[in-house]
Design an enzyme around this catalytic site. Structure first.
Site, PDB file in Angstrom:
ATOM      1  N   HIS A 123       0.871  -1.176   0.000  1.00 37.74           N
ATOM      2  CA  HIS A 123       0.000   0.000   0.000  1.00 37.74           C
ATOM      3  C   HIS A 123       0.914   1.234   0.000  1.00 37.74           C
ATOM      4  O   HIS A 123       2.033   1.177   0.516  1.00 37.74           O
ATOM      5  CB  HIS A 123      -0.816  -0.057   1.305  1.00 37.74           C
ATOM      6  CG  HIS A 123      -1.895   0.968   1.427  1.00 37.74           C
ATOM      7  ND1 HIS A 123      -1.641   2.268   1.809  1.00 37.74           N
ATOM      8  CD2 HIS A 123      -3.236   0.886   1.258  1.00 37.74           C
ATOM      9  CE1 HIS A 123      -2.792   2.936   1.865  1.00 37.74           C
ATOM     10  NE2 HIS A 123      -3.775   2.117   1.537  1.00 37.74           N
ATOM     11  N   ASP A 200       3.273  -4.424   7.904  1.00 38.85           N
ATOM     12  CA  ASP A 200       2.042  -3.646   7.785  1.00 38.85           C
ATOM     13  C   ASP A 200       0.891  -4.635   7.963  1.00 38.85           C
ATOM     14  O   ASP A 200       0.580  -5.413   7.058  1.00 38.85           O
ATOM     15  CB  ASP A 200       2.010  -2.969   6.407  1.00 38.85           C
ATOM     16  CG  ASP A 200       0.654  -2.335   6.106  1.00 38.85           C
ATOM     17  OD1 ASP A 200      -0.280  -2.488   6.911  1.00 38.85           O
ATOM     18  OD2 ASP A 200       0.536  -1.705   5.042  1.00 38.85           O
ATOM     19  N   GLN A 203      -4.367  -5.175   6.961  1.00 33.73           N
ATOM     20  CA  GLN A 203      -5.371  -6.092   6.383  1.00 33.73           C
ATOM     21  C   GLN A 203      -5.331  -7.479   7.009  1.00 33.73           C
ATOM     22  O   GLN A 203      -6.093  -8.353   6.598  1.00 33.73           O
ATOM     23  CB  GLN A 203      -5.161  -6.214   4.867  1.00 33.73           C
ATOM     24  CG  GLN A 203      -5.401  -4.929   4.109  1.00 33.73           C
ATOM     25  CD  GLN A 203      -6.856  -4.465   4.161  1.00 33.73           C
ATOM     26  OE1 GLN A 203      -7.775  -5.226   4.484  1.00 33.73           O
ATOM     27  NE2 GLN A 203      -7.066  -3.202   3.866  1.00 33.73           N
ATOM     28  N   LYS A 226     -10.436  -0.687  10.760  1.00 34.58           N
ATOM     29  CA  LYS A 226     -10.631  -1.835   9.863  1.00 34.58           C
ATOM     30  C   LYS A 226     -10.995  -3.088  10.647  1.00 34.58           C
ATOM     31  O   LYS A 226     -11.207  -4.146  10.070  1.00 34.58           O
ATOM     32  CB  LYS A 226      -9.356  -2.106   9.058  1.00 34.58           C
ATOM     33  CG  LYS A 226      -9.020  -1.007   8.049  1.00 34.58           C
ATOM     34  CD  LYS A 226      -7.809  -1.396   7.253  1.00 34.58           C
ATOM     35  CE  LYS A 226      -7.188  -0.238   6.495  1.00 34.58           C
ATOM     36  NZ  LYS A 226      -7.952   0.179   5.329  1.00 34.58           N
ATOM     37  N   CYS A 365      -4.800   2.538  -3.581  1.00 38.10           N
ATOM     38  CA  CYS A 365      -3.528   3.027  -3.004  1.00 38.10           C
ATOM     39  C   CYS A 365      -2.414   2.014  -3.215  1.00 38.10           C
ATOM     40  O   CYS A 365      -1.579   1.796  -2.320  1.00 38.10           O
ATOM     41  CB  CYS A 365      -3.666   3.345  -1.525  1.00 38.10           C
ATOM     42  SG  CYS A 365      -4.843   4.632  -1.181  1.00 38.10           S
TER      43      CYS A 365
HETATM   44  N1  PMP Z   1      -1.759  -0.683   4.628  1.00 40.48           N
HETATM   45  C1  PMP Z   1      -2.714  -1.422   4.050  1.00 40.48           C
HETATM   46  C2  PMP Z   1      -2.369  -2.793   3.537  1.00 40.48           C
HETATM   47  C3  PMP Z   1      -4.008  -0.917   3.943  1.00 40.48           C
HETATM   48  O1  PMP Z   1      -4.958  -1.648   3.359  1.00 40.48           O
HETATM   49  C4  PMP Z   1      -4.293   0.366   4.454  1.00 40.48           C
HETATM   50  C5  PMP Z   1      -5.697   0.954   4.360  1.00 40.48           C
HETATM   51  N2  PMP Z   1      -6.273   0.870   3.109  1.00 40.48           N
HETATM   52  C6  PMP Z   1      -3.265   1.091   5.044  1.00 40.48           C
HETATM   53  C7  PMP Z   1      -2.014   0.534   5.125  1.00 40.48           C
HETATM   54  C8  PMP Z   1      -3.486   2.459   5.608  1.00 40.48           C
HETATM   55  O2  PMP Z   1      -4.350   2.409   6.700  1.00 40.48           O
HETATM   56  P1  PMP Z   1      -4.928   3.746   7.349  1.00 40.48           P
HETATM   57  O3  PMP Z   1      -5.525   4.538   6.219  1.00 40.48           O
HETATM   58  O4  PMP Z   1      -5.926   3.268   8.326  1.00 40.48           O
HETATM   59  O5  PMP Z   1      -3.781   4.475   7.977  1.00 40.48           O
END
Ligand code: PMP
Length: 407
Positions: A123, A200, A203, A226, A365
Site C-alpha cells: 500500500h 504492515d 489487512q 478496519k 492506493c
Molecule cells: N496498509 C494497508 C495494507 C491498507 O490496506 C491500508 C488501508 N487501506 C493502510 C495501510 C493504511 O491504513 P490507514 O488509512 O488506516 O492508515
C-alpha cells in the site's frame, strides 16, 4: 458451535440502511469495517461521562480517562501477544505508525549506501514514508516481485539480500489481492541475516489471530477502524530493544520527562512516541472492538469469511463471462478484486451502487501493483463477519446484471 450471523448483524444498525430501495450490502470492509453498537456506545459514553484529558490530571475524571486508555493498551498487548504494554504505541492509524517507523527507526539505522526491501504489493502507506526518508538519506529501495497467482516470489525475496540490506518492510496481507504473506518465514530469513522486519498488518489483524512474538516481528502496524473499532486510532507494536534506542517521532506534550531551553529529556516508553493529546476516547473504544472480536472468535471470523470467499469466487467464475479475478494465492483472505471484460472498474462500481452494493473501485492506493498487473484499477469486494451467503448471492446476481448491461 455455529455462529448466528443474523444475531451479530443486530449489533450493526447501519446494515439495515436502504439504498435505492434495496437493503445495503456492504462489501467495502477492507477500506473500513462497520462498527458494532458496543464500540459506538463506548465512544458516546466517553464523551458523555468520562471526558477529561489523560495523564495530566490528579482529578477523578482524568484518572478514569487515563485508566480507560491504559486498560486499552493492556488489552491490545494481550490481543497481539506483545511482551509488555510498553511496546504498544497509539497512533492515528497504520499510516502514522509506518511513518513513525520510517522516520524514527529508518532515520536511525539507514545510511546512504544501504538498501531496504519492500514488495510490489505494498500500500502507498508502506512505500511513500520510505521514499520521503530516501530523499533525505539516499539509500536504495529494492522490490520483491510476485508470482502469477499473486503470491510473493520468495526465491526472489531471498536473492535480494546482500551486505547492504538493512531493513525489510512488508504487508502481512494485500489489500488488493488478499494474499497473506508468510511473514513468519520471511522474518526468520531476514533475522538470519541480521536484518529487522516491519510488518504492515492493516489487512491481517481484522481476519486472523496475530501473535507478534510468534512471528518475531520487529514492528507491526494496524488500524482500529478496519477491525470493528473507531476511526482515528492505530497501533504500532515495536520490540522494546528498538523502541528504547529510537529517537522520538514528534515533539510536544506527554512525550517529555523534563523540558528546558538548554536540554529536554524524554518520557519512558510508550509515551516517548505519543506527543500531544491522543484520541483517548477512541482508544478506550478500541478495547470494545477487541472484546467483540474475541467473543465472536477469531477462528470463527476467519472460517466464515473464507466460506463466503470460496463460495462467491466459485459462483463468479462459473457464471460471469469475461470476469478476471486478481489474486489467487492459496490461503488468501476474503478480498475479491476483479474486472469484467474491458469495462472500466468505475462503471461497474457505480452500477453496483445503484443496486445497493458498496464495493471499492480504483487503484486501492497500490499503484505499483496495478502497474505490475498492467491495469489501472479493479473493483474490490471484501467481506467481514456480518456478511451473509444471501448477500453473496445478491452480489453475484448484481455482477451478472451489470455485466449484461455493459456488454
Ligand atoms: N496498509 C494497508 C495494507 C491498507 O490496506 C491500508 C488501508 N487501506 C493502510 C495501510 C493504511 O491504513 P490507514 O488509512 O488506516 O492508515
Amino acid at each position: 458451535m455455529a455462529l448466528d450471523i443474523h444475531k451479530i448483524r443486530e449489533d450493526f444498525p447501519i446494515l439495515n440502511r436502504e439504498l435505492y430501495g434495496r437493503r445495503l450490502i456492504y462489501l467495502d470492509n477492507s477500506a473500513t469495517s462497520e462498527t458494532p453498537r458496543e464500540v459506538v456506545e463506548a465512544v458516546v459514553n466517553g464523551y458523555t461521562h468520562t471526558k477529561a484529558n489523560v495523564h495530566r490530571g490528579v482529578h477523578t475524571l482524568s484518572q478514569e480517562a487515563t485508566e480507560l486508555q491504559e486498560t486499552a493498551r493492556r488489552r491490545v498487548a494481550e490481543f497481539i501477544n506483545a511482551d509488555s504494554s510498553d511496546e504498544v504505541i497509539f497512533t492515528r492509524g497504520t499510516t502514522e505508525a509506518l511513518n513513525l517507523v520510517a522516520s524514527s527507526f529508518g532515520g536511525m539505522i539507514l545510511g546512504k549506501d544501504d538498501e531496504i526491501i519492500l514488495t510490489v504489493m505494498e500500500h502507498h502507506a508502506n512505500i511513500v514514508p520510505w521514499q520521503l526518508l530516501q530523499a533525505r538519506i539516499g539509500f536504495r529501495i529494492r522490490v520483491v516481485p510476485m508470482l502469477p497467482d499473486g503470491a510473493l516470489d520468495l526465491e526472489a525475496y531471498r536473492s535480494l539480500f546482500n551486505e547492504h540490506t538493512r531493513l525489510v518492510s512488508c504487508t502481512h496481507a494485500s489489500n488488493v489481492l488478499g494474499t497473506v504473506n508468510p511473514v513468519k518465514e520471511m522474518i526468520a530469513f531476514a533475522h538470519s541475516k541480521g536484518v529487522p522486519f516491519v510488518v504492515d498488518g492493516a489487512q491481517a489483524v481484522p481476519h486472523m489471530k496475530i501473535d507478534v512474538r510468534d512471528i518475531d516481528a520487529d514492528f507491526y502496524a494496524f488500524s482500529a477502524h478496519k477491525m470493528y473499532g473507531p476511526t482515528g486510532v492505530g497501533v504500532l507494536y515495536g520490540k522494546r530493544e528498538w523502541l528504547e534506542k529510537m529517537p522520538p517521532y514528534q515533539g510536544g506534550g506527554e512525550m517529555i520527562e523534563n523540558v528546558s531551553f538548554e536540554k529536554t529529556t524524554f518520557a519512558e516508553l510508550p509515551y516517548k512516541f505519543e506527543a500531544g493529546t491522543p484520541d483517548f476516547v477512541g482508544i478506550a473504544a478500541l478495547s470494545k472492538a477487541l472484546d467483540f472480536m474475541q467473543r465472536t472468535g477469531l477462528d470463527n471470523i476467519a472460517s466464515h469469511e473464507h466460506e463466503l470467499l470460496d463460495y462467491t469466487t466459485r459462483r463468479l467464475e462459473a457464471e460471469v463471462p469475461d470476469i478476471r479475478i486478481f489474486g489467487k494465492a492459496p490461503g488468501k483472505c476474503a478480498i475479491i478484486s476483479f474486472l469484467i471484460g474491458n469495462e472500466h472498474h468505475y462503471d461497474v462500481g457505480m452500477l453496483l451502487d445503484k443496486l445497493g452494493i458498496a464495493v471499492r473501485t480504483g487503484h486501492h492506493c497500490a499503484q505499483p501493483l496495478m502497474r505490475s498487473l498492467g491495469i489501472e484499477g479493479t473493483v474490490r469486494a471484501s467481506f467481514a463477519i456480518y456478511n451473509t451467503q444471501e448477500e453473496a448471492d445478491r452480489f453475484v446476481e448484481a455482477v451478472k446484471r451489470v455485466s449484461a448491461m455493459l456488454q
